[in-house]
Design a protein around this motif. Structure first.
Motif, PDB file in Angstrom:
ATOM      1  N   GLY A   1       0.784  -1.226   0.000  1.00 30.91           N
ATOM      2  CA  GLY A   1       0.000   0.000   0.000  1.00 30.91           C
ATOM      3  C   GLY A   1       0.814   1.272   0.000  1.00 30.91           C
ATOM      4  N   TYR A   2       1.975   1.248   0.664  1.00 30.30           N
ATOM      5  CA  TYR A   2       2.799   2.454   0.782  1.00 30.30           C
ATOM      6  C   TYR A   2       3.206   3.035  -0.574  1.00 30.30           C
ATOM      7  CZ  TYR A   2       6.957   5.279   1.791  1.00 30.30           C
ATOM      8  OH  TYR A   2       7.899   6.278   1.825  1.00 30.30           O
ATOM      9  N   PRO A   3       3.723   2.228  -1.510  1.00 33.80           N
ATOM     10  CA  PRO A   3       4.092   2.802  -2.809  1.00 33.80           C
ATOM     11  C   PRO A   3       2.916   3.405  -3.572  1.00 33.80           C
ATOM     12  CG  PRO A   3       5.160   0.679  -2.484  1.00 33.80           C
ATOM     13  CD  PRO A   3       4.124   0.814  -1.400  1.00 33.80           C
ATOM     14  N   LEU A   4       1.736   2.791  -3.434  1.00 34.08           N
ATOM     15  CA  LEU A   4       0.577   3.258  -4.191  1.00 34.08           C
ATOM     16  C   LEU A   4      -0.079   4.488  -3.572  1.00 34.08           C
ATOM     17  CD1 LEU A   4      -1.100  -0.185  -4.967  1.00 34.08           C
ATOM     18  CD2 LEU A   4       0.279   1.214  -6.507  1.00 34.08           C
ATOM     19  N   LEU A   5      -0.256   4.472  -2.247  1.00 35.12           N
ATOM     20  CA  LEU A   5      -1.030   5.520  -1.579  1.00 35.12           C
ATOM     21  C   LEU A   5      -0.178   6.671  -1.063  1.00 35.12           C
ATOM     22  CD1 LEU A   5      -3.511   3.291   0.458  1.00 35.12           C
ATOM     23  CD2 LEU A   5      -3.909   4.444  -1.730  1.00 35.12           C
ATOM     24  N   SER A   6       1.126   6.451  -0.930  1.00 34.90           N
ATOM     25  CA  SER A   6       1.984   7.494  -0.385  1.00 34.90           C
ATOM     26  C   SER A   6       3.079   7.905  -1.351  1.00 34.90           C
ATOM     27  CB  SER A   6       2.613   7.017   0.936  1.00 34.90           C
ATOM     28  OG  SER A   6       3.432   8.017   1.498  1.00 34.90           O
ATOM     29  N   VAL A   7       3.820   6.934  -1.875  1.00 38.69           N
ATOM     30  CA  VAL A   7       4.989   7.258  -2.701  1.00 38.69           C
ATOM     31  C   VAL A   7       4.617   7.987  -3.988  1.00 38.69           C
ATOM     32  CG1 VAL A   7       6.834   6.271  -4.105  1.00 38.69           C
ATOM     33  CG2 VAL A   7       6.485   5.461  -1.783  1.00 38.69           C
ATOM     34  N   TYR A   8       3.742   7.402  -4.785  1.00 43.68           N
ATOM     35  CA  TYR A   8       3.427   8.028  -6.075  1.00 43.68           C
ATOM     36  C   TYR A   8       2.771   9.398  -5.910  1.00 43.68           C
ATOM     37  CZ  TYR A   8       2.393   8.445 -11.019  1.00 43.68           C
ATOM     38  OH  TYR A   8       2.343   8.890 -12.325  1.00 43.68           O
ATOM     39  N   PRO A   9       1.821   9.563  -4.971  1.00 44.50           N
ATOM     40  CA  PRO A   9       1.293  10.918  -4.749  1.00 44.50           C
ATOM     41  C   PRO A   9       2.374  11.921  -4.344  1.00 44.50           C
ATOM     42  CG  PRO A   9      -0.194   9.310  -3.800  1.00 44.50           C
ATOM     43  CD  PRO A   9       1.036   8.551  -4.226  1.00 44.50           C
ATOM     44  N   GLN A  10       3.322  11.489  -3.485  1.00 40.06           N
ATOM     45  CA  GLN A  10       4.408  12.386  -3.105  1.00 40.06           C
ATOM     46  C   GLN A  10       5.254  12.785  -4.306  1.00 40.06           C
ATOM     47  OE1 GLN A  10       6.661  11.537   0.647  1.00 40.06           O
ATOM     48  NE2 GLN A  10       5.254   9.813   0.821  1.00 40.06           N
TER      49      GLN A  10
ATOM     50  N   ALA B   1      10.184   5.588 -12.434  1.00 36.44           N
ATOM     51  CA  ALA B   1      11.531   5.271 -11.954  1.00 36.44           C
ATOM     52  C   ALA B   1      11.760   5.824 -10.558  1.00 36.44           C
ATOM     53  CB  ALA B   1      12.580   5.812 -12.923  1.00 36.44           C
ATOM     54  N   VAL B   2      11.416   7.078 -10.347  1.00 35.70           N
ATOM     55  CA  VAL B   2      11.677   7.699  -9.053  1.00 35.70           C
ATOM     56  C   VAL B   2      10.753   7.137  -7.978  1.00 35.70           C
ATOM     57  CG1 VAL B   2      10.151   9.687  -9.288  1.00 35.70           C
ATOM     58  CG2 VAL B   2      12.237   9.915  -7.952  1.00 35.70           C
ATOM     59  N   SER B   3       9.554   6.706  -8.359  1.00 36.51           N
ATOM     60  CA  SER B   3       8.639   6.098  -7.401  1.00 36.51           C
ATOM     61  C   SER B   3       9.127   4.719  -6.970  1.00 36.51           C
ATOM     62  CB  SER B   3       7.232   5.997  -7.988  1.00 36.51           C
ATOM     63  OG  SER B   3       6.668   7.275  -8.188  1.00 36.51           O
ATOM     64  N   ILE B   4       9.689   3.974  -7.909  1.00 39.40           N
ATOM     65  CA  ILE B   4      10.277   2.676  -7.557  1.00 39.40           C
ATOM     66  C   ILE B   4      11.403   2.879  -6.548  1.00 39.40           C
ATOM     67  CG2 ILE B   4      11.671   0.765  -8.430  1.00 39.40           C
ATOM     68  CD1 ILE B   4      10.039   0.955 -11.040  1.00 39.40           C
ATOM     69  N   GLU B   5      12.261   3.855  -6.819  1.00 43.19           N
ATOM     70  CA  GLU B   5      13.380   4.119  -5.911  1.00 43.19           C
ATOM     71  C   GLU B   5      12.884   4.575  -4.544  1.00 43.19           C
ATOM     72  OE1 GLU B   5      17.777   5.878  -6.365  1.00 43.19           O
ATOM     73  OE2 GLU B   5      16.209   7.192  -7.151  1.00 43.19           O
ATOM     74  N   HIS B   6      11.951   5.492  -4.535  1.00 40.96           N
ATOM     75  CA  HIS B   6      11.366   5.992  -3.291  1.00 40.96           C
ATOM     76  C   HIS B   6      10.722   4.851  -2.512  1.00 40.96           C
ATOM     77  CE1 HIS B   6       8.619   9.348  -1.411  1.00 40.96           C
ATOM     78  NE2 HIS B   6       9.043   8.501  -0.504  1.00 40.96           N
ATOM     79  N   GLY B   7       9.982   4.015  -3.211  1.00 41.61           N
ATOM     80  CA  GLY B   7       9.322   2.888  -2.565  1.00 41.61           C
ATOM     81  C   GLY B   7      10.305   1.909  -1.946  1.00 41.61           C
ATOM     82  N   LEU B   8      11.404   1.649  -2.628  1.00 37.71           N
ATOM     83  CA  LEU B   8      12.419   0.741  -2.105  1.00 37.71           C
ATOM     84  C   LEU B   8      12.981   1.245  -0.778  1.00 37.71           C
ATOM     85  CD1 LEU B   8      14.403  -0.163  -5.362  1.00 37.71           C
ATOM     86  CD2 LEU B   8      13.091  -1.744  -3.935  1.00 37.71           C
ATOM     87  N   TYR B   9      13.259   2.533  -0.707  1.00 40.50           N
ATOM     88  CA  TYR B   9      13.814   3.087   0.534  1.00 40.50           C
ATOM     89  C   TYR B   9      12.757   3.127   1.639  1.00 40.50           C
ATOM     90  CZ  TYR B   9      18.211   4.338  -1.660  1.00 40.50           C
ATOM     91  OH  TYR B   9      19.437   4.267  -2.290  1.00 40.50           O
ATOM     92  N   GLY B  10      11.520   3.430   1.262  1.00 44.01           N
ATOM     93  CA  GLY B  10      10.469   3.461   2.266  1.00 44.01           C
ATOM     94  C   GLY B  10      10.227   2.100   2.883  1.00 44.01           C
TER      95      GLY B  10
END
Length: 224
Positions: free
Chosen positions: A123-132, A197-206
């Protein structure tokens, strides 16, 4: 007459830049400061989703915005190797740091509540990462290019706003870590123009933060 026209155009441009700079400060610092002061313990997720949708609506109405930036999946392949290499180094450092400083928390969430950890990982990548990324990268890079440019100035401005937004968690780690992350994510977006690309990276760190035992520092209920 030509000189007067040029001078008037420069004055209008300067006024526009001043307005955009003031807007940037109010939106990304004033509003966040108010949220941190008056909405402690309130989940930011609904606001992120709403603002993400608003960013999409704004961007698709801009003729100068390339809609391919929303994904640009072809750019992911070229970014994946450096992304994963840097992430692997960060993962090792994070595990060692938590093992030394917070040994009781190491891998605490996946060990104690694997279903919650899985829900966060999905849920984090979909609901938080991509919107950010819509807000702090796509919207900001497009809206405030006249103020900060499209290079180093914009990267720093994006990272500063992104890091400051995390004062809502009430600890220095969240702000410092996300400012550093913001520099990385903004640089990645500047190079790739790919929110995917940046969302994948952000999601990995999150997900890494929640996995190794640092999720307590970036959880909206930490101070409630």
């Amino acid at each position: 007459m030509a000189v007067q026209t040029v001078a008037l155009g420069a004055e209008i441009t300067n006024r526009r830049r001043a307005y955009l700079l003031a807007e940037f400060v109010v939106l990304f610092f004033g509003t966040i400061a108010a949220f941190a002061a008056f909405a402690q313990g309130v989940s930011p997720i609904p606001f992120l989703v709403a603002l993400g949708v608003g960013s999409v609506v704004y961007l698709v109405r801009q003729k100068s915005f390339d809609r391919k930036d929303f994904l640009r999946s072809e750019a992911v392949r070229g970014q994946l190797r450096p992304m994963l290499g840097l992430w692997a180094v960060a993962a090792v450092v994070a595990v060692v740091a938590v093992a030394i400083l917070l040994p009781d928390d190491l891998f605490g969430l996946p060990a104690s509540n694997p279903w919650l950890w899985l829900a966060i990982a999905i849920g984090y990548p979909l609901l938080s990462v991509y919107p950010q990324e819509l807000i702090f990268r796509a919207f900001m890079f497009h809206r405030y290019a006249a103020v900060f440019g499209t290079g180093t100035g914009m990267i720093i401005a994006s990272a500063a706003a992104f890091g400051f937004a995390h004062i809502i968690f009430g600890n220095w780690f969240a702000v410092v870590a996300t400012t550093v992350g913001g520099l990385l994510f903004a640089s990645r977006y500047a190079r790739s123009r790919s929110l995917l690309a940046v969302s994948i990276e952000h999601g990995l760190y999150g997900v890494l933060i929640f996995t190794v035992g640092l999720g307590q520092f970036v959880y909206h209920g930490a101070n409630s």
